[in-house]
Motif scaffolding. Sequence first.
Motif, PDB file in Angstrom:
ATOM      1  N   ALA A   1       0.193 109.038 -10.242  1.00  0.00           N
ATOM      2  CA  ALA A   1       0.130 108.196 -11.446  1.00  0.00           C
ATOM      3  C   ALA A   1       1.490 107.985 -12.097  1.00  0.00           C
ATOM      4  CB  ALA A   1      -0.866 108.773 -12.447  1.00  0.00           C
ATOM      5  N   PRO A   2       2.268 109.051 -12.353  1.00  0.00           N
ATOM      6  CA  PRO A   2       3.582 108.806 -12.952  1.00  0.00           C
ATOM      7  C   PRO A   2       4.514 107.998 -12.061  1.00  0.00           C
ATOM      8  CG  PRO A   2       3.277 111.143 -12.467  1.00  0.00           C
ATOM      9  CD  PRO A   2       1.961 110.494 -12.288  1.00  0.00           C
ATOM     10  N   MET A   3       4.453 108.230 -10.732  1.00  0.00           N
ATOM     11  CA  MET A   3       5.378 107.518  -9.854  1.00  0.00           C
ATOM     12  C   MET A   3       5.035 106.039  -9.771  1.00  0.00           C
ATOM     13  SD  MET A   3       8.154 107.925  -8.399  1.00  0.00           S
ATOM     14  CE  MET A   3       9.179 106.732  -7.530  1.00  0.00           C
ATOM     15  N   GLN A   4       3.766 105.687  -9.862  1.00  0.00           N
ATOM     16  CA  GLN A   4       3.401 104.266  -9.876  1.00  0.00           C
ATOM     17  C   GLN A   4       4.006 103.571 -11.089  1.00  0.00           C
ATOM     18  OE1 GLN A   4      -0.868 104.804  -9.598  1.00  0.00           O
ATOM     19  NE2 GLN A   4      -0.911 104.208  -7.451  1.00  0.00           N
ATOM     20  N   LYS A   5       3.967 104.232 -12.220  1.00  0.00           N
ATOM     21  CA  LYS A   5       4.566 103.660 -13.431  1.00  0.00           C
ATOM     22  C   LYS A   5       6.085 103.590 -13.320  1.00  0.00           C
ATOM     23  CE  LYS A   5       1.196 104.613 -17.078  1.00  0.00           C
ATOM     24  NZ  LYS A   5       1.004 105.225 -18.424  1.00  0.00           N
ATOM     25  N   ILE A   6       6.675 104.663 -12.799  1.00  0.00           N
ATOM     26  CA  ILE A   6       8.136 104.700 -12.661  1.00  0.00           C
ATOM     27  C   ILE A   6       8.612 103.616 -11.714  1.00  0.00           C
ATOM     28  CG2 ILE A   6      10.054 106.070 -11.741  1.00  0.00           C
ATOM     29  CD1 ILE A   6       8.530 108.559 -12.837  1.00  0.00           C
ATOM     30  N   ALA A   7       7.907 103.451 -10.582  1.00  0.00           N
ATOM     31  CA  ALA A   7       8.316 102.448  -9.590  1.00  0.00           C
ATOM     32  C   ALA A   7       8.277 101.038 -10.173  1.00  0.00           C
ATOM     33  CB  ALA A   7       7.424 102.534  -8.359  1.00  0.00           C
ATOM     34  N   ALA A   8       7.251 100.745 -10.965  1.00  0.00           N
ATOM     35  CA  ALA A   8       7.143  99.424 -11.585  1.00  0.00           C
ATOM     36  C   ALA A   8       8.284  99.194 -12.567  1.00  0.00           C
ATOM     37  CB  ALA A   8       5.800  99.293 -12.289  1.00  0.00           C
ATOM     38  N   GLN A   9       8.599 100.200 -13.375  1.00  0.00           N
ATOM     39  CA  GLN A   9       9.695 100.088 -14.345  1.00  0.00           C
ATOM     40  C   GLN A   9      11.042 100.013 -13.630  1.00  0.00           C
ATOM     41  OE1 GLN A   9       9.020 100.040 -17.880  1.00  0.00           O
ATOM     42  NE2 GLN A   9      11.058  99.156 -17.764  1.00  0.00           N
ATOM     43  N   PHE A  10      11.188 100.774 -12.569  1.00  0.00           N
ATOM     44  CA  PHE A  10      12.415 100.789 -11.766  1.00  0.00           C
ATOM     45  C   PHE A  10      12.690  99.408 -11.184  1.00  0.00           C
ATOM     46  CE2 PHE A  10      14.045 101.497  -7.316  1.00  0.00           C
ATOM     47  CZ  PHE A  10      15.329 101.895  -7.647  1.00  0.00           C
ATOM     48  N   GLU A  11      11.663  98.779 -10.623  1.00  0.00           N
ATOM     49  CA  GLU A  11      11.849  97.451 -10.055  1.00  0.00           C
ATOM     50  C   GLU A  11      12.198  96.432 -11.141  1.00  0.00           C
ATOM     51  OE1 GLU A  11       9.667  94.251  -7.048  1.00  0.00           O
ATOM     52  OE2 GLU A  11       8.604  96.073  -7.646  1.00  0.00           O
ATOM     53  N   GLN A  12      11.549  96.545 -12.282  1.00  0.00           N
ATOM     54  CA  GLN A  12      11.826  95.618 -13.384  1.00  0.00           C
ATOM     55  C   GLN A  12      13.257  95.775 -13.882  1.00  0.00           C
ATOM     56  OE1 GLN A  12       8.811  95.508 -16.524  1.00  0.00           O
ATOM     57  NE2 GLN A  12      10.426  95.352 -18.053  1.00  0.00           N
ATOM     58  N   ASP A  13      13.731  97.008 -13.952  1.00  0.00           N
ATOM     59  CA  ASP A  13      15.062  97.275 -14.502  1.00  0.00           C
ATOM     60  C   ASP A  13      16.192  97.034 -13.524  1.00  0.00           C
ATOM     61  OD1 ASP A  13      13.876  97.979 -16.880  1.00  0.00           O
ATOM     62  OD2 ASP A  13      14.099 100.149 -16.596  1.00  0.00           O
ATOM     63  N   THR A  14      15.945  97.259 -12.227  1.00  0.00           N
ATOM     64  CA  THR A  14      17.039  97.216 -11.248  1.00  0.00           C
ATOM     65  C   THR A  14      16.897  96.123 -10.194  1.00  0.00           C
ATOM     66  OG1 THR A  14      16.011  98.743  -9.656  1.00  0.00           O
ATOM     67  CG2 THR A  14      17.257  99.722 -11.482  1.00  0.00           C
ATOM     68  N   GLY A  15      15.677  95.637  -9.989  1.00  0.00           N
ATOM     69  CA  GLY A  15      15.437  94.691  -8.902  1.00  0.00           C
ATOM     70  C   GLY A  15      15.143  95.376  -7.589  1.00  0.00           C
ATOM     71  N   HIS A  16      15.507  96.656  -7.471  1.00  0.00           N
ATOM     72  CA  HIS A  16      15.206  97.415  -6.258  1.00  0.00           C
ATOM     73  C   HIS A  16      13.708  97.730  -6.200  1.00  0.00           C
ATOM     74  CE1 HIS A  16      19.388  97.954  -5.247  1.00  0.00           C
ATOM     75  NE2 HIS A  16      19.649  98.613  -6.369  1.00  0.00           N
ATOM     76  N   LYS A  17      13.200  97.856  -4.995  1.00  0.00           N
ATOM     77  CA  LYS A  17      11.764  98.144  -4.824  1.00  0.00           C
ATOM     78  C   LYS A  17      11.566  99.491  -4.147  1.00  0.00           C
ATOM     79  CE  LYS A  17       7.487  96.086  -3.030  1.00  0.00           C
ATOM     80  NZ  LYS A  17       6.793  96.156  -4.318  1.00  0.00           N
ATOM     81  N   ALA A  18      10.666 100.296  -4.725  1.00  0.00           N
ATOM     82  CA  ALA A  18      10.272 101.565  -4.115  1.00  0.00           C
ATOM     83  C   ALA A  18       8.898 101.381  -3.484  1.00  0.00           C
ATOM     84  CB  ALA A  18      10.232 102.666  -5.162  1.00  0.00           C
ATOM     85  N   GLU A  19       8.828 101.505  -2.163  1.00  0.00           N
ATOM     86  CA  GLU A  19       7.562 101.373  -1.437  1.00  0.00           C
ATOM     87  C   GLU A  19       6.966 102.768  -1.279  1.00  0.00           C
ATOM     88  OE1 GLU A  19       8.950  99.483   2.097  1.00  0.00           O
ATOM     89  OE2 GLU A  19       9.112  97.502   1.150  1.00  0.00           O
TER      90      GLU A  19
END
Length: 254
Positions: free
Chosen positions: A39-57
């Motif tokens: 659950a926390p990583m799903q939220k972090i990944a979404a915020q990470f992509e929004q902030d950096t453009g990088h994608k965590a699969e």
Amino acid sequence: MPRPFSPLALAGVLALSLATFTHANADSVSVAVAANFTAPMQKIAAQFEQDTGHKAELSFGATGKFYAQIKNGAPFGILLAADHTTPEKIAKEGLGSDASRFTYAIGQLVLWSKQAGYVNAEGKVLHKTDWQHIAIANPRLAPYGAAAMQTLEKLGLASQVQARIVQGENIGQTYQFAASGNAELGFVALSQVTENGQLREGSGWVVPATLHDTIRQDAIVLKPGEGNAAAAALMGYLKGDKARAIITSYGYSF
């Protein structure tokens, strides 16, 4: 005659250009994530992509299974383990960068029931005989399962409840056993049943840290992730304020 840009408009154009450039140079990284951190990583990944453009699969599962896959050449760029020993082993075996390794969270074990009021604040329900099943993750593969067995041993209850244990392959499956009611009780990760410091439902006992080894969860960049811009960015992001706020909201500490 064209009108000159105002400073505000010019700043907006520059910000848009920078964002476009950043996202145009974005990369992606495959991340193996311990099931308790779903659950926390799903939220972090979404915020990470929004902030950096990088994608965590993201892939979720048991740390022990991920280790076997990594040994067999699975192309994960990062491992977010449920323990610290697996990343240490990976570094020693040359499968990842020891310099990248750090503790991203310290987990908490909770005895949980879907039924409100069933588990009291001291976990005394463990001493009762009117329940049929308790869900525990495979202690050989899942650190939360190992912590659960250590807790039962410290309480002198391991042999007494052995016949009633329902074993999950990982902490995610263990939670499902308890959440579905197939097991009245389950030793799960606090992050699976809480958000913003409150239980979402049911009842639980947060197991004192003195009853089991510290659940120190480490991250490591694996060989396929070395030189990957998204991997480097995500490891840095996990240490930042935004990620840490999400992590602590699910009951983890540092």
